[in-house]
Write a protein that holds these residues in place. Structure first.
Motif, mmCIF file in Angstrom:
data_model
loop_
_atom_site.group_PDB
_atom_site.id
_atom_site.type_symbol
_atom_site.label_atom_id
_atom_site.label_comp_id
_atom_site.label_asym_id
_atom_site.label_seq_id
_atom_site.Cartn_x
_atom_site.Cartn_y
_atom_site.Cartn_z
ATOM 1 N N THR A 179 0.832 -1.199 0.000
ATOM 2 C CA THR A 179 0.000 0.000 0.000
ATOM 3 C C THR A 179 0.869 1.253 0.000
ATOM 4 N N LYS A 180 1.902 1.249 0.803
ATOM 5 C CA LYS A 180 2.805 2.399 0.880
ATOM 6 C C LYS A 180 3.495 2.639 -0.467
ATOM 7 N N VAL A 181 3.902 1.575 -1.136
ATOM 8 C CA VAL A 181 4.551 1.698 -2.456
ATOM 9 C C VAL A 181 3.574 2.315 -3.446
ATOM 10 N N GLU A 182 2.315 1.889 -3.401
ATOM 11 C CA GLU A 182 1.320 2.440 -4.316
ATOM 12 C C GLU A 182 1.092 3.925 -4.034
ATOM 13 N N GLU A 183 1.029 4.297 -2.753
ATOM 14 C CA GLU A 183 0.846 5.700 -2.403
ATOM 15 C C GLU A 183 2.023 6.545 -2.883
ATOM 16 N N LYS A 237 2.150 9.567 -5.608
ATOM 17 C CA LYS A 237 2.695 10.877 -5.246
ATOM 18 C C LYS A 237 3.798 11.294 -6.221
ATOM 19 N N VAL A 238 4.637 10.345 -6.623
ATOM 20 C CA VAL A 238 5.702 10.633 -7.595
ATOM 21 C C VAL A 238 5.093 11.073 -8.924
ATOM 22 N N LYS A 239 4.031 10.386 -9.352
ATOM 23 C CA LYS A 239 3.382 10.766 -10.616
ATOM 24 C C LYS A 239 2.820 12.179 -10.526
ATOM 25 N N THR A 240 2.196 12.498 -9.394
ATOM 26 C CA THR A 240 1.639 13.831 -9.206
ATOM 27 C C THR A 240 2.738 14.886 -9.273
ATOM 28 N N LEU A 241 3.836 14.633 -8.586
ATOM 29 C CA LEU A 241 4.945 15.598 -8.587
ATOM 30 C C LEU A 241 5.577 15.715 -9.975
ATOM 31 N N GLU A 242 5.638 14.621 -10.697
ATOM 32 C CA GLU A 242 6.184 14.685 -12.055
ATOM 33 C C GLU A 242 5.279 15.530 -12.942
ATOM 34 N N GLY A 244 13.329 23.198 -9.572
ATOM 35 C CA GLY A 244 14.431 22.517 -8.885
ATOM 36 C C GLY A 244 13.946 21.861 -7.600
ATOM 37 N N HIS A 245 13.089 22.574 -6.871
ATOM 38 C CA HIS A 245 12.538 22.022 -5.622
ATOM 39 C C HIS A 245 11.726 20.762 -5.909
ATOM 40 N N TYR A 246 10.885 20.811 -6.922
ATOM 41 C CA TYR A 246 10.060 19.641 -7.256
ATOM 42 C C TYR A 246 10.921 18.489 -7.759
ATOM 43 N N GLU A 247 11.993 18.784 -8.480
ATOM 44 C CA GLU A 247 12.884 17.709 -8.927
ATOM 45 C C GLU A 247 13.519 17.018 -7.731
ATOM 46 N N ARG A 248 13.948 17.805 -6.743
ATOM 47 C CA ARG A 248 14.527 17.193 -5.540
ATOM 48 C C ARG A 248 13.479 16.376 -4.798
ATOM 49 N N LYS A 249 12.259 16.885 -4.739
ATOM 50 C CA LYS A 249 11.179 16.170 -4.065
ATOM 51 C C LYS A 249 10.899 14.841 -4.763
ATOM 52 N N VAL A 250 10.872 14.872 -6.087
ATOM 53 C CA VAL A 250 10.633 13.645 -6.862
ATOM 54 C C VAL A 250 11.743 12.644 -6.603
ATOM 55 N N GLN A 251 12.988 13.112 -6.562
ATOM 56 C CA GLN A 251 14.112 12.207 -6.303
ATOM 57 C C GLN A 251 13.995 11.590 -4.915
ATOM 58 N N ALA A 252 13.613 12.397 -3.933
ATOM 59 C CA ALA A 252 13.473 11.877 -2.568
ATOM 60 C C ALA A 252 12.352 10.838 -2.508
ATOM 61 N N GLU A 260 11.222 9.037 -4.991
ATOM 62 C CA GLU A 260 11.642 7.834 -5.721
ATOM 63 C C GLU A 260 12.573 6.991 -4.852
ATOM 64 N N SER A 261 13.435 7.650 -4.119
ATOM 65 C CA SER A 261 14.333 6.932 -3.214
ATOM 66 C C SER A 261 13.527 6.210 -2.136
ATOM 67 N N ALA A 262 12.552 6.917 -1.568
ATOM 68 C CA ALA A 262 11.709 6.299 -0.535
ATOM 69 C C ALA A 262 10.933 5.126 -1.118
ATOM 70 N N ARG A 263 10.423 5.297 -2.331
ATOM 71 C CA ARG A 263 9.684 4.217 -2.993
ATOM 72 C C ARG A 263 10.592 3.009 -3.193
ATOM 73 N N ASP A 264 11.826 3.264 -3.629
ATOM 74 C CA ASP A 264 12.773 2.165 -3.836
ATOM 75 C C ASP A 264 13.046 1.430 -2.530
ATOM 76 N N GLN A 265 13.173 2.192 -1.438
ATOM 77 C CA GLN A 265 13.410 1.563 -0.134
ATOM 78 C C GLN A 265 12.217 0.702 0.261
ATOM 79 N N TRP A 266 11.000 1.210 0.032
ATOM 80 C CA TRP A 266 9.816 0.435 0.360
ATOM 81 C C TRP A 266 9.720 -0.811 -0.515
ATOM 82 N N GLU A 267 10.099 -0.686 -1.761
ATOM 83 C CA GLU A 267 10.080 -1.861 -2.642
ATOM 84 C C GLU A 267 11.077 -2.904 -2.153
#
Length: 163
Positions: free
Chosen positions: A22-26, A30-35, A119-127, A129-136
């Motif tokens: 569920t967390k990965v899906e959320e 969120k990543v799609k929205t930020l993108e 730039g702020h949104y790019e950093r947010k997306v990277q963060a 994505e990193s969190a998503r990878d950790q959850w995966e």
């Protein structure tokens, strides 16, 4: 008793795996929205850049027209009424040039702000994505643990069945 402990552990691992999923899906949503927001900001930057270029071209055109009028004014200095009309035109053109200058400054400020936001949104997306990878990764670990415990349970059941 050991069987109940294993079943409880299996149930706990299932719950953790479901929570991780569920967390990965959320996070993916969120990543799609930020993108999408990032894409909108990039489009805004492109639009503002184009507007800036257009305004700069207008300024050059107005400055050229201004200098032409000044030359005409110098050449026709003997004609009072014509001179006054040209002075009024020059004043109008100078006011338009100032307004265009103001618009360019505002456009540049908006461009800088949009660039900072992008730039702020790019950093947010990277963060994210990193969190998503950790959850995966955590989800994969839990899946492996679940499979291992399930295998142990099946082995234990076979052992009990053989007794």
């Amino acid at each position: 008793m050991a069987l109940e402990g294993i079943k409880a552990k299996l149930q706990q691992l299932r719950l953790e795996a479901d929570a991780s999923s569920t967390k990965v899906e959320e996070l993916t949503a969120k990543v799609k929205t930020l993108e999408q927001e990032n894409l909108a900001k990039e489009q805004e930057i492109t639009s503002l850049t184009h507007k800036n270029q257009t305004l700069e071209a207008d300024i050059e055109k107005l400055e050229g027209h201004h200098s032409d009028l000044k030359k005409e004014l110098d050449q026709t200095g003997h004609h009072g009424s014509q001179n006054e009309a040209l002075q009024r035109k020059i004043q109008i053109l100078e006011e338009e040039a100032e307004e265009t200058d103001k618009n360019i400054r505002e456009t540049n400020d908006k461009y800088r702000q949009a660039d900072v936001k992008a730039g702020h949104y790019e950093r947010k997306v990277q963060a994210l994505e990193s969190a998503r990878d950790q959850w995966e990764e955590k989800y994969e670990e839990m899946s492996k643990k679940y499979a291992q415990v399930k295998k142990e349970l099946e082995d234990f059941q076979l052992e009990i069945g053989n007794i």
